[in-house]
Design a protein around this motif. Sequence first.
Motif, PDB file in Angstrom:
ATOM      1  N   MET A   1       0.810  -1.214   0.000  1.00  0.00           N
ATOM      2  CA  MET A   1       0.000   0.000   0.000  1.00  0.00           C
ATOM      3  C   MET A   1       0.844   1.266   0.000  1.00  0.00           C
ATOM      4  SD  MET A   1      -2.989  -1.418   0.065  1.00  0.00           S
ATOM      5  CE  MET A   1      -4.178  -0.211   0.631  1.00  0.00           C
ATOM      6  N   ASP A   2       2.087   1.231  -0.422  1.00  0.00           N
ATOM      7  CA  ASP A   2       2.940   2.409  -0.335  1.00  0.00           C
ATOM      8  C   ASP A   2       2.928   3.236  -1.610  1.00  0.00           C
ATOM      9  OD1 ASP A   2       4.251   0.639  -1.947  1.00  0.00           O
ATOM     10  OD2 ASP A   2       6.210   0.878  -0.984  1.00  0.00           O
ATOM     11  N   HIS A   3       2.053   2.914  -2.555  1.00  0.00           N
ATOM     12  CA  HIS A   3       1.970   3.692  -3.784  1.00  0.00           C
ATOM     13  C   HIS A   3       0.560   3.574  -4.359  1.00  0.00           C
ATOM     14  CE1 HIS A   3       2.998  -0.417  -5.236  1.00  0.00           C
ATOM     15  NE2 HIS A   3       2.060  -0.124  -6.113  1.00  0.00           N
ATOM     16  N   THR A   4       0.287   4.421  -5.328  1.00  0.00           N
ATOM     17  CA  THR A   4      -0.962   4.368  -6.066  1.00  0.00           C
ATOM     18  C   THR A   4      -0.673   3.879  -7.480  1.00  0.00           C
ATOM     19  OG1 THR A   4      -1.898   6.193  -4.790  1.00  0.00           O
ATOM     20  CG2 THR A   4      -2.898   5.739  -6.930  1.00  0.00           C
TER      21      THR A   4
ATOM     22  N   HIS B   1       2.263  18.246 -11.995  1.00  0.00           N
ATOM     23  CA  HIS B   1       1.423  19.368 -11.573  1.00  0.00           C
ATOM     24  C   HIS B   1       0.566  18.981 -10.367  1.00  0.00           C
ATOM     25  CE1 HIS B   1      -1.163  22.883 -11.820  1.00  0.00           C
ATOM     26  NE2 HIS B   1      -2.216  22.081 -11.856  1.00  0.00           N
ATOM     27  N   LEU B   2       0.136  17.722 -10.317  1.00  0.00           N
ATOM     28  CA  LEU B   2      -0.692  17.249  -9.203  1.00  0.00           C
ATOM     29  C   LEU B   2       0.147  16.765  -8.025  1.00  0.00           C
ATOM     30  CD1 LEU B   2      -3.373  15.287 -11.265  1.00  0.00           C
ATOM     31  CD2 LEU B   2      -3.635  17.514 -10.146  1.00  0.00           C
ATOM     32  N   LYS B   3       1.456  17.035  -8.073  1.00  0.00           N
ATOM     33  CA  LYS B   3       2.391  16.683  -7.003  1.00  0.00           C
ATOM     34  C   LYS B   3       2.450  15.175  -6.764  1.00  0.00           C
ATOM     35  CE  LYS B   3       1.966  21.163  -4.692  1.00  0.00           C
ATOM     36  NZ  LYS B   3       3.230  21.637  -5.307  1.00  0.00           N
ATOM     37  N   CYS B   4       2.483  14.443  -7.882  1.00  0.00           N
ATOM     38  CA  CYS B   4       2.647  12.988  -7.840  1.00  0.00           C
ATOM     39  C   CYS B   4       4.019  12.637  -8.410  1.00  0.00           C
ATOM     40  CB  CYS B   4       1.578  12.291  -8.679  1.00  0.00           C
ATOM     41  SG  CYS B   4      -0.120  12.656  -8.182  1.00  0.00           S
ATOM     42  N   ASN B   5       4.728  11.749  -7.749  1.00  0.00           N
ATOM     43  CA  ASN B   5       6.042  11.319  -8.217  1.00  0.00           C
ATOM     44  C   ASN B   5       5.944   9.925  -8.813  1.00  0.00           C
ATOM     45  OD1 ASN B   5       8.850  11.403  -8.615  1.00  0.00           O
ATOM     46  ND2 ASN B   5       9.206  10.265  -6.720  1.00  0.00           N
ATOM     47  N   VAL B   6       6.407   9.762 -10.055  1.00  0.00           N
ATOM     48  CA  VAL B   6       6.402   8.459 -10.709  1.00  0.00           C
ATOM     49  C   VAL B   6       7.616   7.674 -10.225  1.00  0.00           C
ATOM     50  CG1 VAL B   6       6.430   7.234 -12.900  1.00  0.00           C
ATOM     51  CG2 VAL B   6       5.253   9.436 -12.728  1.00  0.00           C
ATOM     52  N   VAL B   7       7.379   6.618  -9.451  1.00  0.00           N
ATOM     53  CA  VAL B   7       8.487   5.839  -8.900  1.00  0.00           C
ATOM     54  C   VAL B   7       8.757   4.582  -9.718  1.00  0.00           C
ATOM     55  CG1 VAL B   7       8.245   6.712  -6.552  1.00  0.00           C
ATOM     56  CG2 VAL B   7       6.912   4.720  -7.257  1.00  0.00           C
ATOM     57  N   ASN B   8       7.742   4.026 -10.347  1.00  0.00           N
ATOM     58  CA  ASN B   8       7.902   2.866 -11.223  1.00  0.00           C
ATOM     59  C   ASN B   8       6.884   2.980 -12.352  1.00  0.00           C
ATOM     60  OD1 ASN B   8       9.925   1.104  -9.810  1.00  0.00           O
ATOM     61  ND2 ASN B   8       8.371   1.180  -8.194  1.00  0.00           N
ATOM     62  N   ALA B   9       7.270   2.544 -13.527  1.00  0.00           N
ATOM     63  CA  ALA B   9       6.338   2.566 -14.644  1.00  0.00           C
ATOM     64  C   ALA B   9       6.857   1.687 -15.761  1.00  0.00           C
ATOM     65  CB  ALA B   9       6.128   3.993 -15.162  1.00  0.00           C
ATOM     66  N   GLU B  10       5.934   1.188 -16.549  1.00  0.00           N
ATOM     67  CA  GLU B  10       6.308   0.504 -17.776  1.00  0.00           C
ATOM     68  C   GLU B  10       5.302   0.901 -18.842  1.00  0.00           C
ATOM     69  OE1 GLU B  10       8.011  -3.750 -19.392  1.00  0.00           O
ATOM     70  OE2 GLU B  10       7.801  -3.302 -17.248  1.00  0.00           O
TER      71      GLU B  10
ATOM     72  N   ASN C   1       4.223  13.201   1.316  1.00  0.00           N
ATOM     73  CA  ASN C   1       4.528  12.190   2.338  1.00  0.00           C
ATOM     74  C   ASN C   1       5.193  10.939   1.794  1.00  0.00           C
ATOM     75  OD1 ASN C   1       2.470  10.603   1.175  1.00  0.00           O
ATOM     76  ND2 ASN C   1       0.912  11.475   2.533  1.00  0.00           N
ATOM     77  N   GLY C   2       5.374  10.843   0.499  1.00  0.00           N
ATOM     78  CA  GLY C   2       6.066   9.702  -0.087  1.00  0.00           C
ATOM     79  C   GLY C   2       5.268   8.404  -0.086  1.00  0.00           C
ATOM     80  N   GLY C   3       3.982   8.474   0.257  1.00  0.00           N
ATOM     81  CA  GLY C   3       3.150   7.269   0.309  1.00  0.00           C
ATOM     82  C   GLY C   3       2.073   7.288  -0.756  1.00  0.00           C
ATOM     83  N   ALA C   4       1.137   6.371  -0.615  1.00  0.00           N
ATOM     84  CA  ALA C   4       0.038   6.286  -1.571  1.00  0.00           C
ATOM     85  C   ALA C   4      -0.872   7.511  -1.442  1.00  0.00           C
ATOM     86  CB  ALA C   4      -0.756   5.008  -1.328  1.00  0.00           C
ATOM     87  N   ILE C   5      -1.539   7.827  -2.548  1.00  0.00           N
ATOM     88  CA  ILE C   5      -2.514   8.910  -2.559  1.00  0.00           C
ATOM     89  C   ILE C   5      -3.879   8.301  -2.228  1.00  0.00           C
ATOM     90  CG2 ILE C   5      -3.584  10.714  -3.965  1.00  0.00           C
ATOM     91  CD1 ILE C   5      -1.003  10.553  -5.713  1.00  0.00           C
TER      92      ILE C   5
ATOM     93  N   VAL D   1      -5.164   1.751  -5.262  1.00  0.00           N
ATOM     94  CA  VAL D   1      -4.098   1.700  -4.265  1.00  0.00           C
ATOM     95  C   VAL D   1      -3.721   0.249  -4.043  1.00  0.00           C
ATOM     96  CG1 VAL D   1      -3.425   2.239  -1.905  1.00  0.00           C
ATOM     97  CG2 VAL D   1      -4.907   3.808  -3.166  1.00  0.00           C
ATOM     98  N   GLY D   2      -2.426  -0.062  -4.153  1.00  0.00           N
ATOM     99  CA  GLY D   2      -1.993  -1.430  -3.921  1.00  0.00           C
ATOM    100  C   GLY D   2      -1.063  -1.924  -5.001  1.00  0.00           C
ATOM    101  N   ALA D   3      -0.850  -3.231  -5.020  1.00  0.00           N
ATOM    102  CA  ALA D   3       0.154  -3.834  -5.878  1.00  0.00           C
ATOM    103  C   ALA D   3      -0.492  -4.479  -7.093  1.00  0.00           C
ATOM    104  CB  ALA D   3       0.947  -4.889  -5.098  1.00  0.00           C
ATOM    105  N   THR D   4       0.235  -4.499  -8.185  1.00  0.00           N
ATOM    106  CA  THR D   4      -0.211  -5.172  -9.395  1.00  0.00           C
ATOM    107  C   THR D   4       1.010  -5.697 -10.125  1.00  0.00           C
ATOM    108  OG1 THR D   4      -1.513  -4.936 -11.419  1.00  0.00           O
ATOM    109  CG2 THR D   4      -0.145  -3.075 -10.806  1.00  0.00           C
ATOM    110  N   HIS D   5       0.848  -6.779 -10.866  1.00  0.00           N
ATOM    111  CA  HIS D   5       1.939  -7.312 -11.662  1.00  0.00           C
ATOM    112  C   HIS D   5       1.919  -6.586 -13.005  1.00  0.00           C
ATOM    113  CE1 HIS D   5       4.302 -10.019 -14.183  1.00  0.00           C
ATOM    114  NE2 HIS D   5       4.848 -10.425 -13.061  1.00  0.00           N
TER     115      HIS D   5
END
Length: 448
Positions: A124-127, A149-158, A177-181, A213-217
């Motif tokens: 649950m540490d990301h959206t 602009h919405l103050k979201c940081n992309v930490v992982n993406a494909e 806060n570095g966590g999920a939105i 919110v949560g994990a996905t493959h």
Amino acid sequence: MEASVSFSQNMDDEYEKLIRRMNPPRVVIDNESCKNATVIQVDSANKQGILLEVVQVLTDLNLMITKAYICSDGGWFMDVFNVTDHDGNKITDEGILDYIQKSLGPDSCFASSMRRSVGVTSGMDHTSIELIGSDRPGLLSEVSAVLTHLKCNVVNAEVWTHNTRAAAVMQVTDEENGGAITDPERLAMVKRLLCNVLKGSNKSREAKTVVSVGATHTERRLHQMMFDDRDYERMGNDSADEKERPNVNVVNWHDKDYSVVTIRCKDRPKLLFDIVCTLTDMQYVVFHGNVDAEGPEAYQEYCIRHIDGSPVKSDAERQRVIQCLEAAIQRRVSEGLKLELCTSDRVGLLSDVTRIFRENSLTVTRAEVATRAGKAVNTFYVRDASGYPVDPKIIDSIRQTIGQTILRVKGSPEESNQVPQESPTRFLFGGLFKSRSFCNFGLVRSYS
């Protein structure tokens, strides 16, 4: 009536658990019998989707499957895999071997691995944001600019592109806060603005944005998204790509009531996963299979039936299976220079990088974005915006713009001078924003 159905489902679950306790999965890892590969044998009670789960565990560890024998006829499942690392060596790392045992053995329940090609999800540490829409110039830059602009940081993406369509799975965190939105209103705004970007001026094909919110493959979802989006439907005259098309054939084996699928194509990492993933999504069951990928060309053969027990029933169904498997193979194919950008992570990094590529006349055909221990490791496959190979002067221009850089080019000059092919999927990234100088980037061409 409802109680009866519920009772029946519970009985089925308990029966499956009983069968598992009586016949627990068995994993045998052998580093002695084969000269140039580690042999992994998995035996288990059979169930729908088990082949994909096993292959997913192995490919998520970035193992190369050079040979495989598959048998799941009846109530028992048996697979034998010959695997190596990317350098062609046997697997001797005790941590990896132990992970395989725990993931596929008696205590696993064949839970889906959450490792990804661009990082490991962690609850649950990301959206998670899933995007699907028409490919066009500047799409990713626009998406990343909205997120910044919405103050979201992309930490992982494909991001994948295929057949005029673009799909992405992105993991973002709250800048503050570095966590999920978690704020519902903010999530609704993210979804609304990104959906507007995806729609653009193209009303002919649907655009979708899903926020959770949560994990996905990631790679599993990308296949599902593009399959649901029908990216396998051929657009116009694609005869120019005939030489690059995989050789896929489907025939019925009437004596055994199977359909036999054969595939010949250039080998590459995760090819087996891509094919098994698509067969599973299409509701086909693999009863027998052979895979040989020890040379530059991979050969795969599968005996399949639909989940309802029938083989392929018509020529239209046969053509659909062929098209879907071709699409599964080609989605991950990447053309152009492979560039790896390594630097300290910060909000807006992805937007800045893609803008600089665009301003230097580069387009990106595929991307992986990862954050590891505060460092951003971003991989881009880039070509000249017109479809031609990248001019070395453009790389020099990027070096001057970004600052201190190291740029390595994979392969020989001949590989970089292949005949270009027109394709609308060449134009995913880039932006028309003004550039600002920034330093301390490492732009590295990957040799992996």
